[in-house]
Design a protein around this motif. Structure first.
Motif, short mmCIF file in Angstrom:
data_model
loop_
_atom_site.label_atom_id
_atom_site.label_comp_id
_atom_site.label_asym_id
_atom_site.label_seq_id
_atom_site.Cartn_x
_atom_site.Cartn_y
_atom_site.Cartn_z
N ILE A 99 0.85 -1.18 0.00
CA ILE A 99 0.00 0.00 0.00
C ILE A 99 0.89 1.24 0.00
N LYS A 100 0.66 2.12 -0.95
CA LYS A 100 1.41 3.37 -1.01
C LYS A 100 0.50 4.51 -0.54
N VAL A 101 1.01 5.34 0.34
CA VAL A 101 0.25 6.47 0.86
C VAL A 101 0.89 7.76 0.38
N LEU A 102 0.10 8.57 -0.32
CA LEU A 102 0.59 9.86 -0.82
C LEU A 102 -0.13 11.00 -0.10
N LYS A 103 0.52 12.14 -0.04
CA LYS A 103 -0.12 13.36 0.44
C LYS A 103 -0.77 14.07 -0.74
N ASN A 104 -1.98 14.52 -0.56
CA ASN A 104 -2.68 15.20 -1.64
C ASN A 104 -2.00 16.53 -1.96
N GLU A 105 -1.78 16.76 -3.24
CA GLU A 105 -1.19 18.02 -3.69
C GLU A 105 -2.31 18.91 -4.21
N ARG A 106 -2.74 19.86 -3.39
CA ARG A 106 -3.86 20.71 -3.73
C ARG A 106 -3.47 21.79 -4.73
N THR A 107 -4.15 21.82 -5.86
CA THR A 107 -3.90 22.85 -6.87
C THR A 107 -5.20 23.48 -7.37
N THR A 108 -6.35 22.88 -7.01
CA THR A 108 -7.64 23.38 -7.52
C THR A 108 -8.64 23.48 -6.38
N ASN A 109 -9.89 23.77 -6.74
CA ASN A 109 -10.97 23.87 -5.76
C ASN A 109 -11.55 22.50 -5.42
N SER A 110 -11.05 21.44 -6.04
CA SER A 110 -11.61 20.11 -5.85
C SER A 110 -10.58 19.18 -5.20
#
Length: 375
Positions: A99-110
């Motif tokens: 299982i790979k866990v990534l941090k969300n890279e926020r670039t938009t409103n979604s």
């Protein structure tokens, strides 16, 4: 009023009747004993899902599919509970389970679209398959998708979703409402007018995602990672979009626990509809809304003595009958016929509920995962 009521009722009968017809036109797909070939990247965006993740991960662990043919990518969208620790603990107990866990890279409103986009950039395999953290997947889930991909020339595949753990009147109401959406989804594919899908059970090739530029063009809208991508896939090549109608591919998720949470969820769903590009989808929503508004108006006029009770009763019976037929077919696919006993209650409540949601979504914000969003 009488002429309007009759006209809208006929339009509604024709529309839902088309979905009933289309439902049977989509052939059920069975799994054959064939060698698995397709490699999948399973993407699970999550935010504060420590309570639900163990059940999802356990269901993935029990998949029948060869482990070397799939990877699991979980994307953490700023969780402030023990979600990440829960995944880590599960991985330690199941060392062969990658299982790979990534941090969300926020670039938009979604947030969710950002999470999926981040995961796809990291994914190693050619096929992307998405689900949600509060879901449970069946043992032969990937086998069904693999067999379908090997036999059909599809690049975008929609699959069935339903609720489980139905233990209250509210949850039975939600289930029947959700099954009606599933029936319309399948029926739309059957009449070659697909307009709905659900991101809890959706597969598409990475090449297709890149060719349509992912979520570009609708990433200002918080939700809709599924339907807006469906519209792009249809515009690109409608012959490569298909529905996997298989009992082995049914993903189960949880209904909302109370009315407040249900209203917030449905407002989120309704808020994106004005941005749909599908004329058929907009027309369907309009006819359904008008049918429910008209029934409420007819009830009001009947109560004040301005309309004959028969002119209220006949449209209600017609709507009741055609809705039940679609629900019966859908519930049979999901083996959930036992919940149809709640249909009478749901039929009475639904017009008021749906009209309220439609108008509330136009003028108010909604909350999702602890965040507030505008329409």
């Amino acid at each position: 009023m009488s002429l309007l009521l009759i006209t809208i009722t006929i339009a509604y009968l024709f529309l839902i009747g088309r979905f009933v017809y289309g439902f049977d036109k989509v052939e059920s797909f069975g799994i054959e004993d064939a060698k698995p070939k397709t490699k999948f990247s399973i993407i699970v965006p999550f935010r504060n899902e420590a309570e639900n993740l163990p059940e999802l991960l356990q269901s993935i662990k029990t998949l029948n599919y060869p482990e070397h043919l799939f990877e699991i990518i979980c994307v953490d969208d700023a969780s402030d509970d023990d979600s990440v620790e829960t995944i880590s603990a599960f991985s330690k107990l199941n060392e062969s389970f990658r299982i790979k866990v990534l941090k969300n890279e926020r670039t938009t409103n979604s947030p969710k679209k950002d999470a999926i986009t981040s995961a796809i950039a990291f994914a190693q395999h050619k096929w992307i398959i998405t689900t949600d953290a509060d879901c449970v997947i069946p043992k032969y889930w990937l086998d069904a998708f693999d067999a379908f991909i090997q036999k059909r020339p599809y690049k975008f595949i929609v699959a069935p979703v339903s609720y489980h753990k139905i233990d209250s009147t509210l949850k039975r109401f939600q289930l029947l409402d959700f099954l009606s959406l599933m029936g319309a989804t399948i029926g739309g594919f059957g009449i070659k007018r697909p307009f709905l899908c659900n991101g809890a059970n959706l597969a598409y090739s990475k090449a297709l995602f890149k060719s349509v530029n992912g979520f570009d063009g609708n990433d200002n809208i918080a939700s809709g990672d599924d339907i807006f991508l469906l519209e792009k896939a249809l515009k690109s090549d409608k012959d490569t979009v298909g529905y996997l109608k298989s009992e082995h591919a049914i993903v189960l998720t949880k209904p909302q626990s109370d009315w407040k949470a249900l209203v917030a969820q449905r407002k989120r769903w309704a808020a994106k509809t004005s941005n749909y590009n599908s004329l058929f989808g907009k027309l369907t929503g309009l006819v359904v809304l008008l049918m429910n508004v008209t029934l409420i108006c007819a009830l009001t006029f009947t109560l004040i003595g301005e309309l004959s009770p028969r002119l209220l009763l006949y449209p209600f019976i017609i709507k009741f009958g055609i809705d039940f037929l679609l629900l019966f077919k859908t519930s049979r696919l999901f083996s959930q016929e036992k919940y149809l006993g709640a249909f009478i209650f749901s039929s009475i409540v639904y017009p008021f509920f749906s009209v309220y949601i439609a108008f509330a979504s136009m003028f108010t914000t909604y909350k999702w995962k602890g965040r507030s969003f505008n329409k």
